[in-house]
Design an enzyme around this catalytic site. Structure first.
Site, mmCIF file in Angstrom:
data_model
loop_
_atom_site.group_PDB
_atom_site.id
_atom_site.type_symbol
_atom_site.label_atom_id
_atom_site.label_comp_id
_atom_site.label_asym_id
_atom_site.label_seq_id
_atom_site.Cartn_x
_atom_site.Cartn_y
_atom_site.Cartn_z
ATOM 1 N N ARG A 166 0.429 1.310 -7.911
ATOM 2 C CA ARG A 166 -0.463 2.661 -8.013
ATOM 3 C C ARG A 166 -1.306 2.547 -9.137
ATOM 4 O O ARG A 166 -1.842 3.359 -9.806
ATOM 5 C CB ARG A 166 0.500 3.722 -8.292
ATOM 6 C CG ARG A 166 1.637 3.882 -7.312
ATOM 7 C CD ARG A 166 2.469 5.125 -7.526
ATOM 8 N NE ARG A 166 2.056 6.268 -7.371
ATOM 9 C CZ ARG A 166 1.609 7.183 -6.227
ATOM 10 N NH1 ARG A 166 2.110 6.567 -5.121
ATOM 11 N NH2 ARG A 166 1.096 8.161 -6.179
ATOM 12 N N SER A 185 -0.912 6.172 0.374
ATOM 13 C CA SER A 185 -2.186 5.769 0.347
ATOM 14 C C SER A 185 -2.487 5.335 1.982
ATOM 15 O O SER A 185 -1.662 5.020 2.521
ATOM 16 C CB SER A 185 -2.278 4.519 -0.517
ATOM 17 O OG SER A 185 -2.300 4.999 -1.678
ATOM 18 N N LEU A 190 0.902 -1.094 -0.087
ATOM 19 C CA LEU A 190 0.117 -0.013 -0.008
ATOM 20 C C LEU A 190 0.864 1.241 -0.066
ATOM 21 O O LEU A 190 1.737 1.478 0.850
ATOM 22 C CB LEU A 190 -0.943 0.001 1.235
ATOM 23 C CG LEU A 190 -2.078 1.027 1.245
ATOM 24 C CD1 LEU A 190 -2.949 0.554 0.062
ATOM 25 C CD2 LEU A 190 -3.017 0.568 2.403
ATOM 26 N N ASP A 191 0.822 2.031 -0.948
ATOM 27 C CA ASP A 191 1.778 3.325 -1.363
ATOM 28 C C ASP A 191 1.844 4.068 -0.146
ATOM 29 O O ASP A 191 0.882 4.132 0.605
ATOM 30 C CB ASP A 191 1.612 3.875 -2.492
ATOM 31 C CG ASP A 191 1.375 3.270 -3.808
ATOM 32 O OD1 ASP A 191 2.286 2.306 -3.809
ATOM 33 O OD2 ASP A 191 0.556 3.712 -4.491
ATOM 34 N N ARG A 192 2.761 4.679 0.211
ATOM 35 C CA ARG A 192 3.050 5.816 1.358
ATOM 36 C C ARG A 192 2.111 6.738 1.197
ATOM 37 O O ARG A 192 1.593 6.882 2.386
ATOM 38 C CB ARG A 192 4.534 6.298 1.102
ATOM 39 C CG ARG A 192 4.612 6.939 2.190
ATOM 40 C CD ARG A 192 6.169 7.542 2.207
ATOM 41 N NE ARG A 192 6.367 8.896 1.556
ATOM 42 C CZ ARG A 192 7.315 9.627 1.483
ATOM 43 N NH1 ARG A 192 8.314 9.467 2.257
ATOM 44 N NH2 ARG A 192 7.174 10.698 0.938
#
Length: 179
Positions: free
Chosen positions: A142, A47, A43-45
């Site tokens: 992403r 997000s 999970l992206d930074r």
């Protein structure tokens, strides 16, 4: 077997260390999580939301691999006011730089009752924002952000609400629970 549901805050990396960065960035090590669990997917930074951590390699592979088509639900605040017709290309599958996506389930939703983000999303009086729900079964880098950008409605906030049948329901920001 240990499986953890963690509500990852904005700005936190989905890993326990960050040796590559010259400046310290927040990681999972700040949240007193059990030892020997690892994120099943990323999970992206920038997000927020549900991150499943486990010590079970089979479960980790099942949740991470697009081969198993585990549904992941995202609540997405986008810039602008998309119509149902604007969202149709996401339902058909989009052609991104790394190839076509599988069709997503997408719908307009009312603003969800979520925790406040720190820092808050930038508010502009002249540009409206809208919330959509996006359900995908892939999980490329992403992907949801790139899909929204491809239809000209960039993401302002992205919260993963569920992975498979697990949801964030009852898990506060920065908190976790064993399942």
């Amino acid at each position: 077997m240990t499986t953890i549901l963690f509500n990852k805050p904005f700005g936190v990396l989905s890993q326990f260390t960050d040796a590559k960065s010259p400046t310290e960035r927040p990681t999972l090590s700040r949240f007193d999580l059990p030892k020997d669990v690892y994120a099943a997917g990323r999970l992206d930074r920038d997000s927020e939301g549900l991150l499943v951590l486990t010590d079970n390699g089979t479960l980790q592979a099942k949740l991470s691999s697009p081969k198993y088509k585990t549904p992941k639900t995202y609540l997405v605040q986008v810039e602008g006011s998309p119509t149902d017709a604007d969202l149709a290309p996401m339902r058909s599958g989009l052609n991104l730089k790394d190839g076509p996506t599988l069709p997503a389930k997408v719908r307009l939703i009312p603003p969800p009752d979520l925790w406040l983000r720190d820092p808050p999303v930038r508010f502009r009086k002249s540009v409206p924002d809208t919330w959509i729900e996006v359900i995908i079964t892939e999980g490329r880098n992403r992907q949801v952000r790139r899909m929204c950008a491809a239809i000209n409605f960039p993401c302002l906030r992205l919260v993963r609400w569920s992975v498979g049948s697990w949801t964030l329901d009852g898990i506060g920001q920065g908190k976790w629970m064993k399942v």
